[in-house]
Design a protein around this motif. Structure first.
Motif, short mmCIF file in Angstrom:
data_model
loop_
_atom_site.label_atom_id
_atom_site.label_comp_id
_atom_site.label_asym_id
_atom_site.label_seq_id
_atom_site.Cartn_x
_atom_site.Cartn_y
_atom_site.Cartn_z
N HIS B 6 68.87 39.07 -40.93
CA HIS B 6 69.71 38.15 -41.88
C HIS B 6 69.07 36.83 -42.04
O HIS B 6 68.29 36.53 -41.17
N PHE B 8 69.62 32.91 -43.09
CA PHE B 8 70.42 31.61 -43.28
C PHE B 8 69.60 30.57 -43.56
O PHE B 8 68.61 30.10 -43.22
N GLY B 10 70.58 27.37 -43.73
CA GLY B 10 70.65 26.09 -43.08
C GLY B 10 71.63 25.23 -43.67
O GLY B 10 71.92 23.87 -43.25
N ARG B 11 72.26 25.45 -44.98
CA ARG B 11 72.99 24.55 -45.67
C ARG B 11 74.40 24.93 -45.75
O ARG B 11 75.24 24.37 -45.73
N SER B 12 74.53 26.50 -45.47
CA SER B 12 75.57 26.80 -45.37
C SER B 12 75.56 27.96 -44.46
O SER B 12 74.59 28.37 -44.04
N SER B 13 77.02 28.21 -44.10
CA SER B 13 76.93 29.40 -43.00
C SER B 13 76.84 31.08 -43.51
O SER B 13 77.01 32.08 -43.02
N ARG B 14 76.44 31.11 -45.02
CA ARG B 14 76.31 32.25 -45.55
C ARG B 14 75.45 33.15 -45.05
O ARG B 14 74.04 32.70 -44.78
N ARG B 15 75.70 34.40 -44.95
CA ARG B 15 74.45 35.40 -44.37
C ARG B 15 74.09 36.35 -45.47
O ARG B 15 74.74 36.81 -46.08
N PRO B 53 69.76 38.98 -30.35
CA PRO B 53 68.92 38.94 -31.71
C PRO B 53 68.06 37.69 -31.57
O PRO B 53 68.27 36.69 -30.73
N THR B 55 65.31 34.82 -33.28
CA THR B 55 65.41 34.12 -34.40
C THR B 55 64.03 33.77 -34.84
O THR B 55 62.97 33.54 -33.95
N ARG B 57 62.27 30.81 -36.88
CA ARG B 57 62.73 29.55 -37.75
C ARG B 57 61.37 29.18 -38.58
O ARG B 57 60.35 29.38 -38.07
N ASP B 62 66.20 23.87 -41.83
CA ASP B 62 67.03 24.70 -40.92
C ASP B 62 66.95 25.92 -41.14
O ASP B 62 67.82 26.71 -40.40
N PHE B 64 66.34 30.04 -41.23
CA PHE B 64 65.84 31.11 -40.15
C PHE B 64 66.40 32.39 -40.65
O PHE B 64 67.22 32.88 -41.19
N GLU B 66 67.64 36.03 -38.37
CA GLU B 66 67.98 36.60 -37.36
C GLU B 66 67.68 38.15 -37.36
O GLU B 66 68.20 38.80 -38.19
#
Lengths: 434, 378
Positions: B6, B8, B10-15, B53, B55, B57, B62, B64, B66
């Motif tokens: 997955h 991300f 770092g600007r939204s929580s969208r996966r 899991p 990460t 980065r 931000d 990264f 997962e």
């Protein structure tokens, strides 16, 4: 069919609640646990899917995937490195510990994360140690100045608390977004100062009554009446203090750009205290009856055989009393924390999402009492297992209720924060549980 | 070979679902929006945390990835040239964990038996006597209001004892820092019985009961020499330092269980130190006595008398002896030691619990003073 298949078959026929309960009290072996967790997720997933299709609220439970053995190894290696470096490494150890518990807490398959910088934690610890050592020195060399110094330092306490909240929340993230804390010094003082000063005043009054009684200026009857009155006022005030504290904490918490909102009623906090202080004493009374029954039995045995209970008997009784004391204390602490956590989560929202906490007295009893027992028997070495078991129980009884998914949060503006406040708060033992 | 992960931003929580693969010194990140190439130097891999899991980065932001653990991830990380830090490799194996556990116990034991006593001995002389004096004054005042009663000894006897005490104290230059804070205080304590205490601030308390038990003043001086030993060797300050450190360590280790567990283990560990200090004070008394041309056997005689007295009392009023013990403990907490005579009869259990008590067995102390007086002259 191999062993894993047999295990899976046995577990899959259990009810959802049964699997959850057995997981809580750690009844599965190491091989069976992952299978049980998987099966539980599957069973819950069925509920979730049906909910999703109907556009209803879906329940996502937190899941804790850590194990006691794993955490024991992390803990012991870091402890040794901490001892060998005279405590300097403990800051790095703390980051490892926090990361272990954050990363192993999953919500909808994604882990939380901890980003604390060990160097700022170390800096905070150095200052905290200097602070405490300074106070100790003043207390022991110039005792007359102790209370003035304490008074002069007291304005820093709210500041430390705020810094600690900010450090902790900004260094916690989920799906790439950081939490944040927007509380201010002024706000904390406004909500917290009045009941806090009242509590200190009551503590002082209690000490004063005690002194008057030892000097014989009041009669023992009068003293117990006064003490009872003051104690009652303190009991009335403490839930109020906790209520304001939790409200301040959760009303200023943010996830990315979204703010948490809590609707905590003072009444419910009195409810918590009533349950923790009525149920727990009832439990303690029951335990004491059992203990004294046992002691009576032992004494009777001793008298018939040797004329008086032997030294071994006395030691055995002492050990049993200590053991029961530790178990009762463990349960009471964990139960109180569970009630608080349930109350807070059940009355907090984040945008369209709600939360659920459903920890129960008997669930906590099973975990905490056995934790206390094993901690006692292993002289504290059981600690990592105890911590993991409690984390697993807490996670599996905390859930997010959502109408959709977690895709729609946006980031807020985040900054680096020093750890000084948190480390000081660590030493002064404030409860900061997010 | 690719790995599902997955992403991300770092600007939204969208996966975002992506797949990862290793290239030459870089990571290939394949997403519906296109392929990204990230140099290995810009990737920070999280340490393994159990089955959680991992990460990856990426520098400058931000963002990264997962990815769940498993052989695919291990292969990818190996291809990227990632190696776990030493601490993580130690954490992975039970054998290392158990070695660490053993090493911790050895280190703690070494600190307890050598490190802490040595450190306390070095620091103690620098603790100002004035500070200890004011603490002791408070403690003495408290005891005066409760356990201690005014002395009923004749004025003449007191003057004689005081004179001998001053001569004794003058024989040791190490007592100079105490100056006129060094004092002999006469008290009666029917509930404690024959005994003497040294408060770390320089106040020595002598009970009428002890004076009456010994018709020979020389024996009383021998006991006072023992108490002066506690002062000269700075046992009060050393005990304060040692018990503070032990309490701090015990709280860090056991604070999560209960504070009672912390208090009990602190008391147990401290009692080991007090026994060593009693032996040290005996040795000191022997030296001081010899310096004045007297025999260390005087202290042995005095101890023997006290021992006989307390044994007789214990036999006579076995049921009341617990009261005596409590009283002694009170004194112990505030002062740096008493002459110890109430403990260890030859009863089996008392012997078993020797390591629980603050004083070594009286029998052992008497033997030490009689049999081998030369060793005391070190």
């Amino acid at each position: 069919m191999n062993d894993a298949d047999v295990l899976r078959k046995n577990i899959s026929v259990m009810e959802e609640e049964e699997i959850a309960r057995r997981l809580d009290v750690d009844m599965f072996s190491d091989e069976a646990r992952p299978i049980a967790e998987e099966e539980l997720e599957k069973k819950r997933g069925v509920h979730e899917k049906t909910g999703k299709e109907a556009g209803e609220t879906v329940v996502y439970r937190l899941q804790f995937t850590g194990s006691g053995g794993e955490y024991f190894r992390i803990w012991i290696v870091n402890l040794l490195l901490g001892v060998l470096t005279l405590g300097i490494y403990s800051a790095w150890a703390k980051v490892r510990r926090e990361q272990y518990f954050h990363r192993n807490t999953l919500l909808d398959g994604s882990g939380f994360d901890y980003h604390g910088n060990p160097k700022s934690i170390l800096k905070g610890r150095v200052i905290a140690v200097a602070f405490v050592a300074g106070l100790w020195l003043v207390d022991n060399t110039a005792h007359a100045f102790y209370y003035p110094v304490l008074l002069a330092l007291s304005p820093f306490i709210p500041w430390m608390m705020i810094r600690s909240f900010i450090f902790r929340s900004r260094n916690t993230s989920f799906r790439g977004l950081h939490f944040d804390f927007h509380g201010t010094y002024k706000g904390l003082c406004k909500t917290y100062l009045a009941p806090f000063i009242a509590l200190i005043f009551l503590g002082w009054a209690m000490a004063y009554v005690g002194v008057m009684a030892t000097e014989g200026r009041i009669r023992p009857g009068e003293m117990s009446l006064m003490m009872g009155g003051i104690f009652f006022l303190i009991l009335l005030l403490t839930p109020m203090l906790l209520h304001r504290f939790k409200r301040f904490q959760f009303d200023h918490l943010a996830f990315g750009a979204s703010r948490f909102e809590s609707h905590l009623k003072l009444r419910s906090f009195y409810g918590i205290f009533l349950r923790a202080f009525v149920l727990a004493p009832a439990l303690i009374a029951l335990v004491l009856i059992l203990v004294f029954g046992f002691i009576g039995f032992m004494a009777a045995q001793g008298f018939t055989m040797t004329g008086a209970p032997g030294h071994t008997g006395r030691i055995a009784i002492g050990v049993i009393v200590a053991l029961i004391y530790i178990m009762v204390v463990s349960v009471q602490q964990a139960y109180f924390a569970a009630l608080t956590s349930n109350l807070v989560w059940n009355n907090t929202r984040l945008d369209a999402h709600a939360f659920k906490g459903d920890q129960t007295f008997w669930g906590i009893c099973g975990v905490a009492a056995s934790n206390g027992l094993f901690m006692f028997l292993t002289l504290g070495l059981y600690w990592p297992w105890a911590k993991v078991r409690l984390a697993r129980y807490r996670a599996s009884h905390t859930a997010v209720l959502t109408a959709g998914d977690f895709d729609d949060f946006a980031a807020g503006a985040a900054k680096e924060q020093s750890a000084i406040g948190e480390e000081l708060a660590d030493i002064f033992d404030f409860d900061i549980s997010l | 070979m690719t790995l599902d992960a997955h992403y991300f931003d770092g600007r939204s929580s969208r996966r975002h679902s992506v797949s990862l693969a290793a290239g030459e010194g870089c990571l290939l990140l394949d997403s519906p929006d296109g392929m990204r190439i990230i140099p290995v130097a810009d990737i920070r891999v999280s340490e393994p945390q159990g089955s959680a899991p991992r990460t990856l980065r990426f520098a400058g932001g931000d963002a990264f990835c997962e990815a769940g653990q498993g052989p695919e991830l291990d292969a990818l990380l190996a291809a990227l040239g990632y190696r776990n830090p030493v601490a993580v490799r130690l954490q992975g194996r039970w054998r290392w964990a158990l070695i660490c556990l053993g090493a911790i116990f050895l280190t703690l034991a070494a600190c307890y038996f050598w490190g802490l006593p040595w450190g306390a001995k070095v620091i103690a002389p620098h603790v100002p006597v004035s500070a200890m004096h004011s603490i002791s004054e408070t403690a003495l005042a408290q005891l005066d209001g409760s356990l201690f009663k005014p002395s009923t000894l004749p004025e003449e006897r007191r003057r004689k004892l005081l004179k001998g005490f001053q001569a004794l104290a003058a024989a040791d230059p190490d007592l100079a820092p105490f100056g006129d804070r060094l004092s002999l205080n006469f008290r009666a304590a029917p509930r404690i019985g024959p005994n003497a205490f040294a408060f770390p601030g320089g106040q020595i308390v002598l009970f009428d009961e002890l004076v009456r038990l010994h018709d020979d003043d020389e024996e009383i001086f021998a006991i006072l020499a023992h108490e002066l030993g506690h002062l000269s060797k700075r046992h009060g300050a050393r005990q304060l330092i040692q018990s503070s450190v032990i309490a701090a360590v015990a709280a860090a280790w056991l604070g999560d269980i209960s504070y009672a567990a912390v208090a009990v283990s602190t008391a147990l560990l401290n009692s080991g130190y007090s026994r060593d200090m009693e032996r040290e004070a005996d040795d000191y008394a022997a030296i001081l006595l010899r310096r004045q041309g007297k025999s260390p056997a005087l202290l042995a005689n005095a101890l023997e008398k006290l021992d006989r007295f307390h044994q007789a009392r214990q036999r006579g009023t076995a049921s009341r002896s617990s009261g005596t013990e409590t009283a002694d403990k009170t004194g112990e907490k505030n002062g740096s030691g008493n002459t110890a005579s109430d403990d260890e009869d030859e009863d089996g259990i008392e012997k078993h619990l020797d390591w629980l008590s603050s004083h070594p067995g009286t029998g052992e102390r008497i033997r030490r003073l009689r049999e081998n007086p030369e060793s005391a002259d070190r």
